[in-house]
Design a protein around this motif. Structure first.
Motif, PDB file in Angstrom:
ATOM      1  N   LEU A 116      45.840-118.003 -36.505  1.00  0.00           N
ATOM      2  CA  LEU A 116      45.903-118.712 -37.780  1.00  0.00           C
ATOM      3  C   LEU A 116      45.275-120.085 -37.692  1.00  0.00           C
ATOM      4  O   LEU A 116      44.607-120.522 -38.612  1.00  0.00           O
ATOM      5  N   SER A 117      45.495-120.729 -36.550  1.00  0.00           N
ATOM      6  CA  SER A 117      45.190-122.147 -36.533  1.00  0.00           C
ATOM      7  C   SER A 117      43.739-122.519 -36.865  1.00  0.00           C
ATOM      8  O   SER A 117      43.445-122.735 -38.027  1.00  0.00           O
ATOM      9  N   GLU A 159      44.098-119.635 -24.280  1.00  0.00           N
ATOM     10  CA  GLU A 159      45.251-120.231 -24.963  1.00  0.00           C
ATOM     11  C   GLU A 159      46.563-119.636 -24.489  1.00  0.00           C
ATOM     12  O   GLU A 159      47.601-119.930 -25.041  1.00  0.00           O
ATOM     13  N   PHE A 188      51.077-102.023 -34.701  1.00  0.00           N
ATOM     14  CA  PHE A 188      51.354-103.382 -34.262  1.00  0.00           C
ATOM     15  C   PHE A 188      51.229-103.519 -32.769  1.00  0.00           C
ATOM     16  O   PHE A 188      50.646-104.444 -32.249  1.00  0.00           O
ATOM     17  N   PRO A 197      54.257-121.568 -21.026  1.00  0.00           N
ATOM     18  CA  PRO A 197      54.758-122.497 -22.041  1.00  0.00           C
ATOM     19  C   PRO A 197      53.881-123.736 -22.100  1.00  0.00           C
ATOM     20  O   PRO A 197      53.663-124.391 -21.098  1.00  0.00           O
ATOM     21  N   LEU A 202      44.130-105.547 -40.817  1.00  0.00           N
ATOM     22  CA  LEU A 202      45.547-105.873 -41.014  1.00  0.00           C
ATOM     23  C   LEU A 202      45.900-105.896 -42.486  1.00  0.00           C
ATOM     24  O   LEU A 202      46.995-105.561 -42.881  1.00  0.00           O
ATOM     25  N   PHE A 212      49.318-113.934 -33.608  1.00  0.00           N
ATOM     26  CA  PHE A 212      48.884-114.163 -34.996  1.00  0.00           C
ATOM     27  C   PHE A 212      48.835-115.644 -35.279  1.00  0.00           C
ATOM     28  O   PHE A 212      47.891-116.157 -35.845  1.00  0.00           O
ATOM     29  N   SER A 213      49.911-116.284 -34.859  1.00  0.00           N
ATOM     30  CA  SER A 213      50.018-117.702 -35.202  1.00  0.00           C
ATOM     31  C   SER A 213      48.882-118.494 -34.580  1.00  0.00           C
ATOM     32  O   SER A 213      48.398-119.448 -35.149  1.00  0.00           O
ATOM     33  N   TYR A 266      53.428-111.731 -33.150  1.00  0.00           N
ATOM     34  CA  TYR A 266      53.558-112.914 -34.006  1.00  0.00           C
ATOM     35  C   TYR A 266      52.931-114.132 -33.345  1.00  0.00           C
ATOM     36  O   TYR A 266      52.209-114.900 -33.951  1.00  0.00           O
ATOM     37  N   LEU A 267      53.258-114.254 -32.055  1.00  0.00           N
ATOM     38  CA  LEU A 267      52.760-115.410 -31.323  1.00  0.00           C
ATOM     39  C   LEU A 267      51.245-115.482 -31.439  1.00  0.00           C
ATOM     40  O   LEU A 267      50.669-116.518 -31.730  1.00  0.00           O
ATOM     41  N   ARG A 269      57.292-109.961 -30.957  1.00  0.00           N
ATOM     42  CA  ARG A 269      57.204-111.409 -30.755  1.00  0.00           C
ATOM     43  C   ARG A 269      55.813-111.790 -30.280  1.00  0.00           C
ATOM     44  O   ARG A 269      55.209-112.740 -30.734  1.00  0.00           O
TER      45      ARG A 269
END
Lengths: 265, 305
Positions: free
Chosen positions: B16-17, B69, B53, B73, B29, B12-13, B9-10, B6
Motif C-alpha cells: 500500500l505504502s 522490506e 489468499f 521486526p 485481487l 498488503f500493507s 495483511y502485512l 496475517r
C-alpha cells in the motif's frame, strides 16, 4: 450498646485510640487526595487524547491549534500530580499506588500517543517519567511503575487504531512518517499498522507475573488490543481490495468486527 | 491458517505504502471479492478465497523480500530492550512474591496450631497451663516475621507493594496474641507490645495500624463464646470482667473515624459481641449468681450505664 453511652470517658484505651484516629485520618486523607487527583488527571488526559485524534499527520510536531487546546489540560494534570506528590513518597508510593494508577495510566496513554504522533516512536518509561517530573523537586518525584506504563500502552493501542482508521478514511492510506524530526525526507518502511502489530506482539508476549491485579487488568486489555489490531488489518484489507471503488469519505466497514470492546470505534 | 492471513495483511500493507508495483496482482485481487459478493457466500467460495489468499501471500512475500522490506521486526531496538527489562523486573518481583508467600504459609500453619490449642479454653482447661504451648509458638512467629523482613529488605520502600500477601495472616496473628494477652492479664494488647512480640519494632517492616485494629476486632468475636463456656463451667464472675473489657474496647473504637471499609465492617460486628456479653451478664445477675465480693466491680459497671 446502651449501657456504655455517655460513659466513654472512662475507657482506659481512649487516649491510645486517639492516636490511631489521627493516624487513620491521615491515611484516609492521603488516599482520598490520590483518588481525586487520579480522577482529575484521567478526565484531562481523555480530553488531550480527543484533541490529538484531530491530528492528520504523523512524524511532525503537533499543530499549534491543537497544542493550544491540550496545553491547559496538561497544566491541570501537572498541578494535580504536584498536589499529591508528597503523599506518594517513600513507603506511601506503593501504599497508594492502586489509588493513583488510573490517572497514571491515562496520562501514559495521552503522552505516549502524542509522542507517537510526533516521532512515530513508542516513548520509553524513563522518558515518560522524566516528562511527568519535569520541574519537580527531586524529593517529590512520582514514579511510573512498570505496571502503569504497560497498562497505559495497552490503552494507547486503541488510540493508534482510531488514528489509523480515520486516516485511511480521510487521507486514503495507512499513516507513516515521511520526515524525520528536522523535516528531512526519510525512507520509512514502518506504518502505524506495523508499529501497532509490533507493540501488541510485545505486550502479548510479556508474562505479567504474579501480581494478581496487574495480570487481571493486562489480560482484559490484551483482548481489546487484539481487536484493535484486527480492525486496522481489516481496514487495510478493505482499502486494498476495494480501494479503487472507494468513494471519497468512505469508511471501512467494520460491522462484522467484534463489538464488546471498551474503547470502540 | 491465521498466520497465513496475517502474513498476507502485512504484505498488503507494505504494498500500500509508496506505489503499487504490482498492478496485475492488485487487479486480480479486485476481481475476487466481487465473485463472492455477487453470489451468496457459500462455503466453497469462501474456501476458494482462503486458498487464493494463501498462495497470494506467498507470492507477495517473495516480492517484498526482493524489495528488502522483510527484515523481521523493524521497530526500535529501545522498545525491545525495554520489554526485556520489564520481563526481568516482573520475574524478579514474582520470585520475591513467591518467597514471601512461602513464609506466609508457614505463619499461617503456625497460627492454626496456636488456635487449635487456644480453642481448649472453651473446654475450661486451666488457663496458665493451656497458654504454655501457644506462647512457645510466639517465638516461631517472631522468627518467621524476621525472615519476612529479611526478604523485604531486598526491595526497600516496597512494604505496601506486597502488603496484601501477609495482611490477613497478620490480622489473625494479632487476634491470637491479643486473646492470649487478655487471658493472662485481662487488658488489651497494645500496638507496640504486639510489634515487640513479633520483633517488628525497629525496621521498615512494621505492624500496620489497620491490621492491628482488625486483629483486635477478630479477638472480640471470640469473647462471647468464652463467656458462655466460663459461666457454664461455674465462673459467674467472668461476664462482668469481659463486659467491662469489651465495653471499654467498643468505646475506644468509637473514637475512630471509620470509612466504609473492612475495619468498619469488623467494628460493626463488635457491637453484637458486646450485646451477647451483656445478655449473659444480665442472665447471671438477674438470677443472683454473681459472687458477693464483687460489689465494687458492679458499681464500676453501673457507673458507666
Amino acid at each position: 450498646m446502651t449501657s456504655n453511652d455517655g460513659g466513654e470517658g472512662t475507657s482506659p484505651y481512649m487516649s491510645i485510640f486517639e492516636g490511631f484516629r489521627n493516624e487513620l485520618d491521615q491515611h484516609h486523607d492521603r488516599r482520598e487526595r490520590c483518588i481525586k487527583a487520579s480522577r482529575d488527571i484521567t478526565a484531562a488526559s481523555k480530553k488531550i487524547i480527543f484533541a490529538l485524534q484531530r491530528v492528520r499527520t504523523l512524524g511532525s510536531v503537533i499543530p499549534e491549534n491543537i497544542s493550544r487546546t491540550t496545553q491547559p489540560y496538561y497544566d491541570t494534570i501537572y498541578s494535580s500530580f504536584a498536589a499529591v506528590a508528597p503523599d506518594l513518597q517513600g513507603l506511601n508510593a506503593h501504599r497508594y499506588a492502586r489509588n493513583i494508577t488510573g490517572g497514571l495510566q491515562e496520562y501514559m496513554e495521552a503522552i505516549s500517543f502524542q509522542y507517537y504522533l510526533e516521532k512515530q516512536e513508542i516513548i520509553t518509561r524513563e522518558a515518560a517519567e522524566a516528562q511527568l517530573n519535569q520541574g519537580m523537586q527531586v524529593e517529590a518525584r512520582i514514579a511510573i511503575g512498570v505496571e502503569d506504563y504497560i497498562l497505559g500502552l495497552y490503552d494507547m493501542t486503541g488510540e493508534l487504531m482510531r488514528f489509523a482508521i480515520t486516516n485511511m478514511a480521510t487521507v486514503g492510506g495507512v499513516p507513516q512518517a515521511r520526515h524525520d524530526g528536522d523535516g528531512a525526507e526519510i525512507s520509512n518502511t514502518r506504518t502505524v499498522l506495523s508499529d501497532l502489530r509490533e507493540l501488541s506482539f510485545r505486550l502479548e508476549t510479556l508474562d505479567s507475573g504474579s501480581d494478581f491485579h496487574f495480570a487481571r487488568d493486562a489480560s482484559k486489555k490484551l483482548v481489546v488490543t487484539k481487536q484493535s489490531v484486527d480492525k486496522v488489518e481489516r481496514a487495510v484489507y478493505g482499502l486494498l481490495i476495494r480501494g479503487s471503488e472507494r468513494p471519497k469519505g468512505w469508511m471501512p466497514d467494520l460491522s462484522d468486527a467484534p463489538r464488546e470492546e471498551i474503547e470502540g470505534f | 491458517m491465521r498466520p497465513a492471513f496475517r502474513n498476507a495483511y502485512l504484505n498488503f500493507s507494505r504494498c500500500l505504502s509508496p506505489n503499487p508495483k504490482f498492478p496485475n496482482t492488485l487487479s486480480f485481487l479486485h476481481t475476487f471479492p466481487t465473485i463472492s459478493t455477487s453470489q451468496s457466500p457459500t462455503l466453497i467460495s469462501f474456501w476458494f478465497g482462503r486458498e487464493t489468499f494463501r498462495s497470494l501471500s506467498s507470492t507477495l512475500c517473495c516480492y517484498s523480500m526482493a524489495g528488502g522490506e522483510a527484515q523481521a521486526p523493524h521497530s526500535s531496538a529501545s522498545l525491545e530492550k525495554q520489554f526485556e527489562d520489564f520481563h526481568v523486573q516482573l520475574e524478579e518481583s514474582g520470585s520475591l512474591r513467591d518467597r514471601i508467600r512461602a513464609v506466609v504459609m508457614e505463619i499461617e500453619s503456625t497460627t492454626r496450631l496456636m488456635n487449635a490449642t487456644l480453642l481448649l479454653v472453651h473446654q475450661s482447661r486451666p488457663t496458665p497451663e493451656l497458654l504454655e504451648k501457644p506462647k512457645a509458638q510466639i517465638g516461631v512467629l517472631k522468627e518467621l516475621y524476621n525472615r519476612l523482613a529479611v526478604v523485604l529488605r531486598e526491595c526497600p520502600g516496597q512494604y505496601y507493594r506486597y502488603h496484601g500477601d501477609w495482611r490477613s495472616e497478620t490480622q489473625t496473628v494479632v487476634s491470637l496474641l491479643a486473646f492470649m494477652h487478655w487471658l493472662e492479664t485481662g487488658i488489651l494488647l497494645m500496638h507496640s507490645e504486639a510489634e515487640d512480640k513479633l520483633g517488628l519494632n525497629n525496621s521498615e517492616f512494621c505492624l500496620d495500624v489497620e491490621d492491628y485494629l482488625i486483629g483486635i476486632c477478630f479477638m472480640s468475636n471470640e469473647l462471647p463464646r468464652y463467656v458462655v463456656n466460663q459461666v457454664t463451667a461455674g465462673d459467674y464472675d467472668c461476664p462482668r470482667k469481659v463486659l467491662k473489657f469489651i465495653t471499654d474496647l467498643h468505646a475506644a473504637f468509637r473514637m475512630l473515624n471509620l470509612r466504609n471499609d473492612f475495619l468498619r465492617k469488623k467494628f460493626d460486628g463488635m457491637k453484637y459481641d458486646l450485646k451477647r456479653v451483656e445478655e449473659i451478664h444480665y442472665d447471671v445477675k438477674i438470677r443472683g449468681l454473681t459472687a458477693q465480693g464483687d460489689s465494687i466491680g458492679e458499681q464500676e459497671i453501673q457507673g458507666q450505664s
